[in-house]
Design a protein around this motif. Structure first.
Motif, PDB file in Angstrom:
ATOM      1  N   HIS A  38      92.481  39.187  94.135  1.00 61.84           N
ATOM      2  CA  HIS A  38      91.520  39.476  93.372  1.00 61.84           C
ATOM      3  C   HIS A  38      91.738  38.328  92.144  1.00 61.84           C
ATOM      4  O   HIS A  38      90.468  37.658  91.927  1.00 61.84           O
ATOM      5  N   ALA A  39      92.846  38.102  91.684  1.00 62.35           N
ATOM      6  CA  ALA A  39      92.930  37.153  90.432  1.00 62.35           C
ATOM      7  C   ALA A  39      92.713  35.723  90.936  1.00 62.35           C
ATOM      8  O   ALA A  39      91.818  34.869  90.321  1.00 62.35           O
ATOM      9  N   LEU A  40      93.303  35.289  92.009  1.00 58.60           N
ATOM     10  CA  LEU A  40      93.111  33.973  92.599  1.00 58.60           C
ATOM     11  C   LEU A  40      91.752  33.553  93.094  1.00 58.60           C
ATOM     12  O   LEU A  40      91.485  32.407  93.034  1.00 58.60           O
ATOM     13  N   GLU A  41      90.959  34.533  93.466  1.00 64.16           N
ATOM     14  CA  GLU A  41      89.741  34.278  93.918  1.00 64.16           C
ATOM     15  C   GLU A  41      88.842  33.896  92.862  1.00 64.16           C
ATOM     16  O   GLU A  41      87.803  33.118  92.940  1.00 64.16           O
ATOM     17  N   ARG A  42      88.997  34.485  91.575  1.00 71.30           N
ATOM     18  CA  ARG A  42      88.290  34.300  90.687  1.00 71.30           C
ATOM     19  C   ARG A  42      88.702  33.427  89.365  1.00 71.30           C
ATOM     20  O   ARG A  42      87.926  32.887  88.737  1.00 71.30           O
ATOM     21  N   ALA A  43      89.912  32.875  89.465  1.00 70.44           N
ATOM     22  CA  ALA A  43      90.538  32.155  88.379  1.00 70.44           C
ATOM     23  C   ALA A  43      90.167  30.577  88.585  1.00 70.44           C
ATOM     24  O   ALA A  43      90.467  30.268  89.636  1.00 70.44           O
ATOM     25  N   GLY A  44      89.662  29.932  87.398  1.00 68.25           N
ATOM     26  CA  GLY A  44      89.492  28.512  87.270  1.00 68.25           C
ATOM     27  C   GLY A  44      90.629  27.964  86.598  1.00 68.25           C
ATOM     28  O   GLY A  44      90.573  26.828  86.424  1.00 68.25           O
ATOM     29  N   ALA A  78      99.887  27.348  97.017  1.00 73.91           N
ATOM     30  CA  ALA A  78      99.087  25.927  96.819  1.00 73.91           C
ATOM     31  C   ALA A  78      98.075  26.344  95.840  1.00 73.91           C
ATOM     32  O   ALA A  78      97.755  25.239  94.948  1.00 73.91           O
ATOM     33  N   VAL A  79      97.396  27.471  95.514  1.00 69.14           N
ATOM     34  CA  VAL A  79      96.524  27.744  94.691  1.00 69.14           C
ATOM     35  C   VAL A  79      97.229  27.868  93.433  1.00 69.14           C
ATOM     36  O   VAL A  79      96.713  27.478  92.340  1.00 69.14           O
ATOM     37  N   MET A  80      98.510  28.416  93.232  1.00 72.30           N
ATOM     38  CA  MET A  80      98.917  28.398  92.078  1.00 72.30           C
ATOM     39  C   MET A  80      99.416  27.158  91.539  1.00 72.30           C
ATOM     40  O   MET A  80      99.293  26.938  90.541  1.00 72.30           O
ATOM     41  N   ASN A  81      99.753  26.208  92.459  1.00 68.43           N
ATOM     42  CA  ASN A  81     100.137  25.008  92.235  1.00 68.43           C
ATOM     43  C   ASN A  81      98.974  24.004  91.594  1.00 68.43           C
ATOM     44  O   ASN A  81      99.133  23.081  90.682  1.00 68.43           O
ATOM     45  N   ARG A  82      98.029  24.193  92.170  1.00 65.93           N
ATOM     46  CA  ARG A  82      96.736  23.678  92.122  1.00 65.93           C
ATOM     47  C   ARG A  82      95.866  23.821  90.903  1.00 65.93           C
ATOM     48  O   ARG A  82      95.383  23.025  90.130  1.00 65.93           O
ATOM     49  N   LEU A  83      95.962  25.106  90.496  1.00 67.69           N
ATOM     50  CA  LEU A  83      94.985  25.503  89.218  1.00 67.69           C
ATOM     51  C   LEU A  83      95.612  25.030  88.061  1.00 67.69           C
ATOM     52  O   LEU A  83      96.668  24.625  87.710  1.00 67.69           O
ATOM     53  N   PRO A  84      94.554  24.532  87.149  1.00 72.37           N
ATOM     54  CA  PRO A  84      94.961  23.891  85.854  1.00 72.37           C
ATOM     55  C   PRO A  84      95.472  24.924  84.758  1.00 72.37           C
ATOM     56  O   PRO A  84      95.214  26.155  84.948  1.00 72.37           O
ATOM     57  N   LYS A  85      96.452  24.755  84.075  1.00 76.34           N
ATOM     58  CA  LYS A  85      97.001  25.780  83.027  1.00 76.34           C
ATOM     59  C   LYS A  85      97.172  25.270  81.702  1.00 76.34           C
ATOM     60  O   LYS A  85      97.320  23.997  81.286  1.00 76.34           O
ATOM     61  N   THR A  86      97.088  26.449  80.793  1.00 76.78           N
ATOM     62  CA  THR A  86      97.218  25.850  79.374  1.00 76.78           C
ATOM     63  C   THR A  86      98.549  26.761  78.973  1.00 76.78           C
ATOM     64  O   THR A  86      98.538  27.809  79.422  1.00 76.78           O
ATOM     65  N   VAL A  87      99.380  26.119  77.998  1.00 77.58           N
ATOM     66  CA  VAL A  87     100.581  26.837  77.800  1.00 77.58           C
ATOM     67  C   VAL A  87     100.429  26.876  76.308  1.00 77.58           C
ATOM     68  O   VAL A  87     100.217  26.137  75.484  1.00 77.58           O
ATOM     69  N   VAL A  88     100.545  28.176  75.764  1.00 79.40           N
ATOM     70  CA  VAL A  88     100.680  28.550  74.367  1.00 79.40           C
ATOM     71  C   VAL A  88     102.161  28.404  73.734  1.00 79.40           C
ATOM     72  O   VAL A  88     102.821  29.438  74.387  1.00 79.40           O
ATOM     73  N   ASN A  99     100.407  20.874  86.391  1.00 75.05           N
ATOM     74  CA  ASN A  99      99.136  20.664  86.035  1.00 75.05           C
ATOM     75  C   ASN A  99      98.621  21.401  84.946  1.00 75.05           C
ATOM     76  O   ASN A  99      97.565  22.283  84.693  1.00 75.05           O
ATOM     77  N   ALA A 100      99.504  21.302  83.782  1.00 75.78           N
ATOM     78  CA  ALA A 100      99.362  22.300  82.556  1.00 75.78           C
ATOM     79  C   ALA A 100      99.200  21.240  81.264  1.00 75.78           C
ATOM     80  O   ALA A 100      99.788  20.177  81.481  1.00 75.78           O
ATOM     81  N   ALA A 101      98.679  21.628  80.334  1.00 74.56           N
ATOM     82  CA  ALA A 101      98.324  21.312  78.980  1.00 74.56           C
ATOM     83  C   ALA A 101      99.035  22.217  77.829  1.00 74.56           C
ATOM     84  O   ALA A 101      98.629  23.398  78.207  1.00 74.56           O
ATOM     85  N   LEU A 118      84.303  25.954  82.203  1.00 72.58           N
ATOM     86  CA  LEU A 118      84.746  26.415  83.760  1.00 72.58           C
ATOM     87  C   LEU A 118      83.563  26.995  84.602  1.00 72.58           C
ATOM     88  O   LEU A 118      83.847  27.344  85.487  1.00 72.58           O
ATOM     89  N   GLY A 119      82.393  27.031  83.913  1.00 73.01           N
ATOM     90  CA  GLY A 119      81.284  27.587  84.716  1.00 73.01           C
ATOM     91  C   GLY A 119      81.516  29.080  85.201  1.00 73.01           C
ATOM     92  O   GLY A 119      81.518  29.982  84.399  1.00 73.01           O
ATOM     93  N   ASP A 120      81.477  29.327  86.478  1.00 75.93           N
ATOM     94  CA  ASP A 120      81.433  30.512  86.888  1.00 75.93           C
ATOM     95  C   ASP A 120      82.840  31.181  87.147  1.00 75.93           C
ATOM     96  O   ASP A 120      83.223  32.441  87.808  1.00 75.93           O
ATOM     97  N   LYS A 121      84.008  30.570  87.310  1.00 78.20           N
ATOM     98  CA  LYS A 121      85.353  30.720  87.172  1.00 78.20           C
ATOM     99  C   LYS A 121      85.835  31.324  86.104  1.00 78.20           C
ATOM    100  O   LYS A 121      85.171  31.194  84.958  1.00 78.20           O
TER     101      LYS A 121
END
Length: 191
Positions: A38-44, A78-88, A99-101, A118-121
């Motif tokens: 569910h999450a990975l289909e919707r996450a950008g 592969a999706v987990m590694n590809r998705l951009p990430k933000t670290v707080v 793939n993080a900032a 992110l548009g629709d994601k």
């Protein structure tokens, strides 16, 4: 419109960690479909606190180069590694990799920039408690997707710390899983 979704596991008594640390929920195909899928289909974009980021980076990143790594056999690696990430984090510096900032000092501005780009994601925050409570206290969370697991820890690290503002929520979905856990999905009611 892009939403920030806080997606976290919690015990029945409200803890995301037991007294001896993180305890993952029982895994199943049902959980894979209705939680991770569910999450990975919707996450950008993904948002993490420092500890959870480092834990996930160590687990998922080797799937790209080491076919014997535990994550290599998981279909969504592969999706987990590809998705951009933000670290707080107030302690990490430089480029965190994977793939993080870093979010920077103004968390609300960082999330605002992500929401407008992110548009629709959607943006999914998988925690930990510190970043979750920061996002909640700034009223940045649009949806809460909580998996309540059939365990009582009695102590540990709470998801919702005392002193958070009162927020109205509307139930979107409640889904029992074959593990005995229940997914509760709420939307933030805004005036």
């Amino acid at each position: 419109m892009t939403k920030l979704v806080l997606a976290m596991f919690t015990s029945l008594d409200g803890y995301i960690e037991g007294p001896n640390g993180f305890v993952p929920p029982a895994w199943s195909g049902d959980l894979e479909t209705h939680w991770s899928g569910h999450a990975l289909e919707r996450a950008g974009h993904l948002v993490y606190g420092r500890t959870n980021f480092l834990f996930n980076k160590e687990f998922w990143a080797p799937a790209e180069t080491d076919p014997a790594s535990p994550a290599a056999g998981i279909p969504h690696a592969a999706v987990m590694n590809r998705l951009p990430k933000t670290v707080v984090s107030s302690t990490l510096s430089g480029a965190p990799g994977w793939n993080a900032a870093l979010a920077g000092a103004d968390l609300a501005a960082a999330i605002g920039r992500l929401k407008s780009s992110l548009g629709d994601k959607d943006i999914y925050c998988f925690g930990g408690a510190g970043v979750a409570n920061s996002l909640i206290s700034l009223d940045l969370v649009d949806e809460y997707r909580l998996m309540v697991t059939p365990v009582i820890f009695g102590d540990g690290k709470r998801l919702f710390e005392p002193g958070l503002p009162k927020l109205g929520l509307e139930l979107i979905e409640n889904r029992p899983l074959d593990t005995g856990a229940v997914i509760l999905h709420y939307r933030r009611q805004r005036n």
